[in-house]
Design an enzyme around this catalytic site. Sequence first.
Site, short mmCIF file in Angstrom:
data_model
loop_
_atom_site.label_atom_id
_atom_site.label_comp_id
_atom_site.label_asym_id
_atom_site.label_seq_id
_atom_site.Cartn_x
_atom_site.Cartn_y
_atom_site.Cartn_z
N TYR A 256 0.64 -1.26 -0.05
CA TYR A 256 -0.17 0.11 0.04
C TYR A 256 0.80 1.20 -0.21
CZ TYR A 256 -3.60 3.45 1.59
OH TYR A 256 -4.29 4.47 1.72
N LYS B 87 1.63 4.11 -2.98
CA LYS B 87 1.20 5.50 -2.78
C LYS B 87 2.60 6.23 -2.98
CE LYS B 87 -2.98 5.26 -1.45
NZ LYS B 87 -4.08 5.88 -2.49
N1 LIG Z 1 -9.36 5.08 4.15
C1 LIG Z 1 -8.34 5.68 4.89
O1 LIG Z 1 -8.39 5.74 6.07
C2 LIG Z 1 -7.13 6.51 4.05
C3 LIG Z 1 -6.27 6.90 4.61
C4 LIG Z 1 -5.48 7.68 4.08
C5 LIG Z 1 -5.50 7.77 2.55
N2 LIG Z 1 -6.51 7.14 1.94
C6 LIG Z 1 -6.49 7.19 0.55
O2 LIG Z 1 -7.50 8.32 0.13
C7 LIG Z 1 -7.93 8.30 -1.20
C8 LIG Z 1 -9.57 8.50 -0.90
O3 LIG Z 1 -10.01 7.44 0.04
P1 LIG Z 1 -11.57 7.48 0.24
O4 LIG Z 1 -11.71 6.71 1.30
O5 LIG Z 1 -12.04 8.80 0.38
O6 LIG Z 1 -12.06 6.68 -1.21
P2 LIG Z 1 -13.24 6.01 -1.50
O7 LIG Z 1 -14.46 6.31 -0.38
O8 LIG Z 1 -13.02 4.37 -1.34
O9 LIG Z 1 -13.68 6.24 -2.82
C9 LIG Z 1 -12.74 5.83 -3.83
C10 LIG Z 1 -13.07 6.65 -5.14
O10 LIG Z 1 -12.26 5.81 -6.23
C11 LIG Z 1 -13.26 5.19 -7.31
N3 LIG Z 1 -12.81 3.97 -7.70
C12 LIG Z 1 -12.63 2.85 -6.97
N4 LIG Z 1 -12.12 1.80 -7.68
C13 LIG Z 1 -12.38 2.29 -9.04
C14 LIG Z 1 -12.04 1.62 -10.37
N5 LIG Z 1 -11.71 0.56 -10.45
N6 LIG Z 1 -12.22 2.37 -11.46
C15 LIG Z 1 -12.63 3.63 -11.27
N7 LIG Z 1 -12.82 4.35 -10.27
C16 LIG Z 1 -12.77 3.67 -9.19
C17 LIG Z 1 -14.53 5.15 -6.59
O11 LIG Z 1 -15.33 5.30 -7.58
P3 LIG Z 1 -17.04 4.32 -7.20
O12 LIG Z 1 -17.63 5.25 -6.29
O13 LIG Z 1 -17.33 4.35 -8.69
O14 LIG Z 1 -16.55 3.01 -6.94
C18 LIG Z 1 -14.52 6.34 -5.48
O15 LIG Z 1 -15.07 7.63 -6.27
C19 LIG Z 1 -7.67 6.81 -1.53
O16 LIG Z 1 -6.53 7.21 -2.59
C20 LIG Z 1 -7.03 6.23 -0.17
O17 LIG Z 1 -6.23 5.26 -0.43
C21 LIG Z 1 -7.39 6.63 2.75
#
Ligand SMILES: NC(=O)c1ccc[n+]([C@@H]2O[C@H](COP(=O)([O-])OP(=O)(O)OC[C@H]3O[C@@H](n4cnc5c(N)ncnc54)[C@H](OP(=O)(O)O)[C@@H]3O)[C@@H](O)[C@H]2O)c1
Length: 277
Positions: free
Chosen positions: A180, A184
């Site tokens: 991961y 990133k």
């Molecule tokens: N979760 C955490 O605690 C955390 C911590 C630090 C950083 N992050 C990073 O922050 C970012 C945003 O996180 P989040 O939790 O807000 O994201 P999320 O709610 O999981 O949303 C992900 C977005 O990416 C799109 N996506 C996923 N798979 C896809 C695919 N195969 N093709 C096209 N689009 C796709 C989704 O579209 P659909 O709605 O169409 O699926 C959605 O718009 C990510 O990069 C994550 O790794 C997360």
Amino acid sequence: MKPLGTVLGKATAALTVVTVVIAVVLNYFDDPVPVKYTSMTEDMKTLEENFRHQNKSCFVLGASGETGKVLLQELLERNIFFKITLIGRRQLTFEGKPYENLIQEVVDFEKLDEHAVAFQGHDVGYCCLGTTRAKAGVDGFIRVDHDYVLKSAELAKAGGCTQFHLESSRGADKNSKFLYLKVKGQVEADIEALGFDRFSVYRPGVLLVDRQESRPGEWLARKFFSAMSAMGSTAMSIPIQAVAKAMVSNTLLQPEQKAEILENSAIVSLGKSAENK
Ligand SMILES: NC(=O)c1ccc[n+]([C@@H]2O[C@H](COP(=O)([O-])OP(=O)(O)OC[C@H]3O[C@@H](n4cnc5c(N)ncnc54)[C@H](OP(=O)(O)O)[C@@H]3O)[C@@H](O)[C@H]2O)c1
């Protein structure tokens, strides 16, 4: 035998002590907050006004996700762009006047070259795209979090975009042993090499949000870090609203360098400055 009340009282006290100790330790490891953000006295309202007059346009990748949704709200509320385009794999449904002028481009991320036009003519790009290894498998995760993100950045740059804002993750490191963090870090490095006039990387810790999708491991981490956050630790977690506010506020600022990395504490700090505006 001791009364149950006494035992429970001692257990609660012990738990409190443990939590406080962990909070103190985490605070010790808190990221240093760059001077730029602690001493920021510029009036956000004035910055917004000046930016608005420049008639810039932006696109958002991942607007259907948890961060992306809040980022979109923030962009609409602060109204700093004359045009906002959402680029995603599906059409999103919105109701209400604020959404009337939104443009949506539905693309096939496996054939992004065929959608180059969708990435043309934007000044600023925001990327909140991402999946998980659990959801997409190793290859799928790399495809989304690296390949789709990098290709989008390349097309945006070729289409005239000058600023790219990437939501990455705390601990991102292209040399990490953890997939991961490695992915990133790699995508950060690859986008930096594209040479945007401005490239801002946001590295939030655990996102504090009541996620629609069920992710039990993340739920547990969120509960723990919410408690830590309430005790003042700003290193490990962050409310999702703060990330969105920081991404928008930072767009208005003049960075000292072309590429910058905002660690969790800096994002928290910048998010708060937007709250106080
Ligand atoms: N979760 C955490 O605690 C955390 C911590 C630090 C950083 N992050 C990073 O922050 C970012 C945003 O996180 P989040 O939790 O807000 O994201 P999320 O709610 O999981 O949303 C992900 C977005 O990416 C799109 N996506 C996923 N798979 C896809 C695919 N195969 N093709 C096209 N689009 C796709 C989704 O579209 P659909 O709605 O169409 O699926 C959605 O718009 C990510 O990069 C994550 O790794 C997360």
